[in-house]
Design an enzyme around this catalytic site. Structure first.
Site, PDB file in Angstrom:
ATOM      1  N   SER A  44       0.775  -1.088  -0.049  1.00  0.00           N
ATOM      2  CA  SER A  44      -0.041   0.153   0.002  1.00  0.00           C
ATOM      3  C   SER A  44       0.869   1.193  -0.015  1.00  0.00           C
ATOM      4  O   SER A  44       0.623   2.171  -0.414  1.00  0.00           O
ATOM      5  CB  SER A  44      -1.036   0.213   1.188  1.00  0.00           C
ATOM      6  OG  SER A  44      -0.154   0.136   2.254  1.00  0.00           O
ATOM      7  N   HIS A  51       8.244   3.851   8.979  1.00  0.00           N
ATOM      8  CA  HIS A  51       8.000   3.018  10.108  1.00  0.00           C
ATOM      9  C   HIS A  51       6.890   3.445  10.822  1.00  0.00           C
ATOM     10  O   HIS A  51       6.638   4.503  11.095  1.00  0.00           O
ATOM     11  CB  HIS A  51       9.293   3.035  11.155  1.00  0.00           C
ATOM     12  CG  HIS A  51       9.080   2.030  12.333  1.00  0.00           C
ATOM     13  ND1 HIS A  51       9.284   0.972  12.369  1.00  0.00           N
ATOM     14  CD2 HIS A  51       9.073   2.367  13.655  1.00  0.00           C
ATOM     15  CE1 HIS A  51       9.264   0.466  13.497  1.00  0.00           C
ATOM     16  NE2 HIS A  51       8.765   1.287  14.167  1.00  0.00           N
TER      17      HIS A  51
HETATM   18  C1  GRF Z   1       3.615  -0.353   6.773  1.00  0.00           C
HETATM   19  O1  GRF Z   1       3.038  -0.151   7.970  1.00  0.00           O
HETATM   20  C2  GRF Z   1       4.960   0.439   7.023  1.00  0.00           C
HETATM   21  O2  GRF Z   1       5.002   1.329   7.758  1.00  0.00           O
HETATM   22  C3  GRF Z   1       5.901  -0.892   7.540  1.00  0.00           C
HETATM   23  O3  GRF Z   1       5.368  -2.210   6.864  1.00  0.00           O
HETATM   24  C4  GRF Z   1       3.920  -1.937   6.554  1.00  0.00           C
HETATM   25  C5  GRF Z   1       4.060  -2.202   4.951  1.00  0.00           C
HETATM   26  O4  GRF Z   1       2.654  -2.140   4.620  1.00  0.00           O
HETATM   27  N1  GRF Z   1       7.223  -0.829   7.398  1.00  0.00           N
HETATM   28  P1  GRF Z   1       2.223  -1.783   2.968  1.00  0.00           P
HETATM   29  O5  GRF Z   1       3.051  -3.246   2.194  1.00  0.00           O
HETATM   30  O6  GRF Z   1       3.218  -0.671   2.364  1.00  0.00           O
HETATM   31  O7  GRF Z   1       0.692  -2.048   2.873  1.00  0.00           O
END
Ligand code: GRF
Length: 212
Positions: A15, A107
């Site tokens: 996402s 993060h």
């Molecule tokens: C997100 O919450 C990001 O902050 C963390 O991993 C998750 C990844 O989600 N590092 P997506 O694959 O970008 O939906």
């Protein structure tokens, strides 16, 4: 001047990758690299017309061997910027040092609170009233690099991990493209542990609170 180039590393749902690719960043995404065959992030990239490659960590005998293959693939694209977008791998120190100053991560907490995994559960258990997300430069120490941009959300009494995660994720999708654009426009400078922003003052207010 040649257009800036960036590559994105992802492992899962994609996402954040989707928000980066949809943001019209001032640069060209040269490649999306995924360490998991079948990750949804691959479909996200393809939907944006971006080339993908899988480097499956399970095929490598050591973390060092995987990181070496990954670094080689990244360097092939001569990127100005490497964006980790849900890339679920602990990186070797050598890898982090090789891309120091040109690799960012998002993060899901207000660092330095809650580095590592399960950030939303930890936030709920700790009783904090404010949680959020952080875009930072990647250094060998996990989730500890210089902070570029953060966004806060309230923690509500009836929050579950899922509702809190969703509120944070919506902010992630806003701040990561902002920080990546600043980098690609040359508006960020590292100054020890600090990141100095030199873009338009009208945008600098977003450093602590991007528009919702
Ligand atoms: C997100 O919450 C990001 O902050 C963390 O991993 C998750 C990844 O989600 N590092 P997506 O694959 O970008 O939906």
């Amino acid at each position: 001047m040649n257009a800036k180039r960036y590559v994105v590393l992802a492992s899962g749902r994609g996402s954040n990758l989707n928000s980066l690719l949809g943001a019209g960043l001032p640069g060209r995404c040269a490649m999306v690299i995924c360490n998991r065959p079948g990750a949804a992030a691959l479909n996200v990239a393809q939907a944006h017309g971006i080339a993908t490659v899988v480097i499956d960590h399970a095929q490598y005998s050591s973390r060092e061997a995987f990181d070496a293959a990954l670094a080689e693939e990244i360097e092939r694209h001569r990127p100005d910027l490497v964006l980790l977008a849900g890339f679920m791998r602990i990186l070797t120190d050598d890898f982090a040092r090789r891309f120091a100053g040109r690799m960012l991560n998002i993060h899901p907490s207000l660092l330095p609170a809650f580095p590592g995994m399960t950030t939303h559960a930890l936030a709920l258990a700790s009783g904090v009233r404010i949680h959020g997300c952080t875009v930072h430069f990647v250094t060998p120490d996990l989730d500890s690099g210089p902070i570029i941009l953060q966004a806060a959300v309230p923690v509500l009494d009836d929050d579950t991990e899922e509702t809190l995660a969703a509120r944070v994720l919506a902010r992630e999708h806003e701040v990561y493209p902002i920080a990546a654009a600043w980098f690609l426009k040359g508006e960020l400078k590292l100054d020890g542990r600090h990141v100095r922003y030199s873009g338009p003052q009208s945008e600098s207010v977003w450093l602590c609170s991007p528009p919702a």
